[in-house]
Design an enzyme around this catalytic site. Structure first.
Site, PDB file in Angstrom:
ATOM      1  CG  HIS A  79      -2.013   1.177   1.256  1.00 32.79           C
ATOM      2  ND1 HIS A  79      -3.185   1.314   1.155  1.00 32.79           N
ATOM      3  CD2 HIS A  79      -1.380   2.764   1.444  1.00 32.79           C
ATOM      4  CE1 HIS A  79      -3.575   2.451   1.419  1.00 32.79           C
ATOM      5  NE2 HIS A  79      -2.465   3.477   1.758  1.00 32.79           N
ATOM      6  CD  GLU A  80       1.526   3.206   3.814  1.00 34.06           C
ATOM      7  OE1 GLU A  80       1.986   4.302   2.989  1.00 34.06           O
ATOM      8  OE2 GLU A  80       1.143   3.465   4.523  1.00 34.06           O
ATOM      9  CG  HIS A 105       0.162   6.065  -1.228  1.00 34.95           C
ATOM     10  ND1 HIS A 105      -0.839   6.213  -1.337  1.00 34.95           N
ATOM     11  CD2 HIS A 105      -0.721   5.719   0.261  1.00 34.95           C
ATOM     12  CE1 HIS A 105      -1.578   6.544  -0.629  1.00 34.95           C
ATOM     13  NE2 HIS A 105      -1.105   5.303  -0.195  1.00 34.95           N
TER      14      HIS A 105
END
Length: 266
Positions: A60-61, A64
């Site tokens: 997820h990170e 980003h």
């Protein structure tokens, strides 16, 4: 004379040994669940789901950061965000520890944070929106992978324990994606629409942004809101072909310190 930039430093994109170790735990415990090798199937499910959940938080990170890199913020590499190392996050407690604790205590996929993106380096509203959307999309893709055996009708030969673990893991991904997509300051959903809001409105909202996440968590304790949210989650899980009983048994077996109902016997 040559100049080295952030884009030409291989070590900034080298996968972290920490992430590889977590990935190894996920692989070994997943194998133990599949083969029923472990002395305690519930403990194996706990370790498999927890490590897979941490892997999804890292992805997820990373989503980003990788999107920010292509959007113009070349500093994400120097910050360690492209190595998938959870210890490199700006708030390791919020990004990993708190979401894991929520899974253990309440069985809900809590959106974490955060990688620090230097937004002034990114030009274009679409790029800003894409950076915020990338994280929840990683959870969506993870959920699709976890539920693939269900919606493809490929469950023949899949052990019940592994099927339950996948269903619960998919449930965590769906809840995290939905919560993080809410247009609430502090969550990625607000980050998607923020570039399109007026400067005046953003200035008015800015003082409350740090509290948006906690407001959402508090609202989930309101029975009517809680019921509506999880009804939506259940509807999505059923659309993905995951029976309620599989997700239920996965969550029950995950709590190895409790006795699982007879319906979930493996």
């Amino acid at each position: 004379m040559t100049t080295t930039t952030h884009r030409h430093r291989p070590h900034e994109r080298r996968v972290s040994p920490v992430f590889l170790a977590i990935l190894a735990v996920m692989g070994v415990t997943g194998w133990a669940v599949w083969t029923d090798f472990a002395a305690s199937t519930s403990l194996a499910i706990f370790l498999f789901v927890t490590s897979a959940w941490i892997v999804s938080l890292c992805l997820h990170e990373y989503a980003h950061a990788r999107t920010a890199l292509h959007g113009g913020d070349i500093t994400v590499g120097a910050k360690g965000y492209l190595t998938l190392n959870p210890l490199a996050y700006t708030h390791a407690v919020l990004s990993v520890i708190l979401p894991v604790l929520f899974v253990i205590m309440g069985g809900i996929g809590l959106p974490g944070g955060a990688v620090f993106i230097e937004r002034d380096r990114v030009r274009g509203r679409w790029k800003h929106s894409a950076i915020s959307a990338a994280g929840p999309l990683a959870n969506v893709l993870f959920a699709v992978v976890c539920t693939a055996p269900f919606w493809l009708g490929a469950l023949d030969g899949v052990p019940a324990a592994f099927r339950y673990a996948l269903a619960f893991l998919a449930f965590l991904q769906v809840t995290a994606a939905l919560l993080n997509s809410l247009p609430v300051p502090g969550l990625d959903g607000y980050g998607v629409i923020e570039p399109w809001l007026s400067y005046r409105f953003k200035r008015q909202i800015e003082p409350y942004a740090p509290y948006g996440f906690f407001v959402v968590m508090a609202l989930l304790f309101v029975p009517a809101i809680n019921g509506a949210f999880f009804d939506g989650v259940d509807a999505l899980m059923q659309a993905l072909g995951v029976p309620d009983v599989s997700r239920y048994c996965g969550s029950q077996l995950y709590r190895f310190w409790e006795s699982a109902p007879e319906i979930c016997a493996v």
